[in-house]
Design a protein around this motif. Structure first.
Motif, PDB file in Angstrom:
ATOM      1  N   ARG A  93      -1.900   7.317  -5.792  1.00  0.00           N
ATOM      2  CA  ARG A  93      -0.901   8.030  -6.605  1.00  0.00           C
ATOM      3  C   ARG A  93      -0.649   9.445  -6.072  1.00  0.00           C
ATOM      4  O   ARG A  93       0.481   9.930  -6.022  1.00  0.00           O
ATOM      5  CB  ARG A  93      -1.396   8.083  -8.061  1.00  0.00           C
ATOM      6  N   LYS A 103      -0.923  10.369  -3.007  1.00  0.00           N
ATOM      7  CA  LYS A 103      -0.137  10.220  -1.790  1.00  0.00           C
ATOM      8  C   LYS A 103       1.332  10.028  -2.114  1.00  0.00           C
ATOM      9  O   LYS A 103       2.219  10.548  -1.418  1.00  0.00           O
ATOM     10  CB  LYS A 103      -0.675   9.031  -0.986  1.00  0.00           C
ATOM     11  N   GLU A 104       1.590   9.270  -3.222  1.00  0.00           N
ATOM     12  CA  GLU A 104       2.978   9.080  -3.647  1.00  0.00           C
ATOM     13  C   GLU A 104       3.617  10.399  -4.042  1.00  0.00           C
ATOM     14  O   GLU A 104       4.772  10.691  -3.705  1.00  0.00           O
ATOM     15  CB  GLU A 104       3.015   8.095  -4.816  1.00  0.00           C
ATOM     16  N   THR A 158       4.445  12.386  -0.993  1.00  0.00           N
ATOM     17  CA  THR A 158       5.650  11.854  -0.353  1.00  0.00           C
ATOM     18  C   THR A 158       6.896  12.275  -1.094  1.00  0.00           C
ATOM     19  O   THR A 158       7.924  12.658  -0.497  1.00  0.00           O
ATOM     20  CB  THR A 158       5.575  10.331  -0.258  1.00  0.00           C
ATOM     21  N   VAL A 193       8.748   4.478  -7.015  1.00  0.00           N
ATOM     22  CA  VAL A 193       7.584   3.838  -6.400  1.00  0.00           C
ATOM     23  C   VAL A 193       7.051   2.776  -7.363  1.00  0.00           C
ATOM     24  O   VAL A 193       6.786   3.081  -8.540  1.00  0.00           O
ATOM     25  CB  VAL A 193       6.472   4.850  -6.087  1.00  0.00           C
ATOM     26  N   LEU A 225       4.025  -0.032  -7.883  1.00  0.00           N
ATOM     27  CA  LEU A 225       2.714  -0.404  -7.347  1.00  0.00           C
ATOM     28  C   LEU A 225       2.424  -1.849  -7.740  1.00  0.00           C
ATOM     29  O   LEU A 225       2.652  -2.264  -8.886  1.00  0.00           O
ATOM     30  CB  LEU A 225       1.626   0.526  -7.923  1.00  0.00           C
TER      31      LEU A 225
END
Length: 372
Positions: free
Chosen positions: A336, A338-339, A342, A367, A369
């Protein structure tokens, strides 16, 4: 006026009156007249500042006129200093026989005995070191500058060293030379030497050596020209260092040439009176075609090194990504984060963002998952 001879004797001259070819009288400066009736009358003017010729002197003495002249005769081992009215005018060499006019100036002769040595004393050096003295070719005056010594050679034989200062020597009957030698540290360059390496590559090299005299008298006693001898030994040492090695060996270790030449000089200049403090190769010039080949070799080596570095960096980046993926696979929170990172990068590149349904809807919509 054919029976009268009128003559004018100018200043610094005398008139020699000849009647029927025989010297009759010496005429002083001024106007003179003579009858020519029944006789051949001639008047010859002579410069009284010059010595009388031997022929005229014999003729004048034969006619009883010797009181007008001063005779100066020197032996084979004597040098004469001729003075006019107390001022040095001329140096007379050995075996001189001359007559000088008394009327022009007071003539004096000072004799110098060469059997006492060729060296001039300080007073003679100071007296001769003045302009206007004739016969200076019979004496050598040498000024040795500071930080120098003079190597004195008589008839080609080194006889001693002269300290800084003014020195003088008679040259009568002997060849006297003084060679100036700088006793300070000096640089000697050996440039433009074309030498083949062991693998037949032609190189042009330049070498510079710093050297000085350890024993000036000993160096000149062993070698006629010490500096030329040192130059040749530097050439021989350089050729031995380059000719016995390949181009790769020389380019890999440039200090190799310096060490080889230094060792050569240490052997050849032992007890020579010379000392080489340091030396080094200043230039190594390759032929044009060899420069091109070496440039290509260097370019290929650098390109290969760049490829190796690039592959190594790619491998490290891939390994880092794989480790990151393994961490995220077992940790939804890290995934999460990392999301969010980004999303932050994406938002930096957008000028305006319109949000519908709140921030949570944006995150969930962008995003998705998948959970196992």
């Amino acid at each position: 006026m054919g029976n009268v001879l009128l003559v004018s004797v100018p200043t610094f001259n005398a008139g020699v009156l000849r009647i029927d070819g025989v010297v009759s009288a010496l005429l002083p400066v001024g106007q003179h007249g003579f009858w020519r009736c029944g006789a051949k009358v001639e008047v010859q003017t002579v410069d009284t500042r010059r010595p009388v010729s031997e022929l005229d002197a014999e003729e004048f003495h034969a006619q009883g006129m010797g009181e007008h002249f001063v005779a100066m005769d020197l032996a084979a081992d004597e040098v004469g200093l001729r003075f006019e009215d107390g001022k040095l005018a001329e140096i007379l060499p050995p075996d001189t026989r001359r007559q000088y006019w008394k009327a022009q100036a007071r003539q004096e002769l000072q004799r110098v005995d060469l059997k006492q040595g060729l060296r001039l004393d300080a007073g003679q050096v100071a007296r001769l070191n003045r302009p206007g003295v004739a016969g200076m070719e019979h004496v050598l005056l040498a000024l040795v500058p500071a930080f120098h010594v003079g190597v004195l050679k008589i008839d080609g034989v080194v006889v001693g060293l002269l300290e800084p200062g003014q020195h003088g020597y008679w040259r009568c009957g002997s060849q006297v030379e003084v060679e100036m030698v700088d006793t300070r540290l000096q640089a000697l360059e050996v440039s433009g030497q074309e030498i083949l390496t062991r693998d037949k590559v032609s190189l042009r090299l330049s070498l510079v050596a710093n050297w000085r005299y350890l024993d000036v008298l000993g160096a000149h006693a062993r070698m006629s020209k010490p500096v030329e001898h040192l130059y040749r030994e530097l050439q021989f040492g350089l050729r031995a260092a380059v000719g016995t090695r390949t181009l790769d060996e020389l380019l890999e270790d440039k200090q190799l040439i310096d060490d080889s030449v230094t060792g050569h000089l240490r052997t050849q200049l032992q007890d020579s009176g010379l000392e080489v403090g340091s030396l080094g190769v200043r230039d190594i010039i390759l032929p044009g075609e060899m420069k091109t080949l070496l440039a290509q070799v260097v370019e290929a080596e650098k390109s290969a090194q760049a490829n190796v570095i690039r592959r190594r960096e790619e491998t490290q980046a891939t390994r880092s990504l794989l480790n990151t993926a393994k961490v995220m696979e077992g940790n939804p929170t890290a995934l999460r984060l990392k999301e969010l990172e980004t999303l932050e990068r994406v938002a930096e590149r957008i000028d305006r963002i319109s949000v519908v349904g709140g921030l949570d809807q944006v995150l969930n919509g962008l995003v998705s998952l998948k959970t196992g």
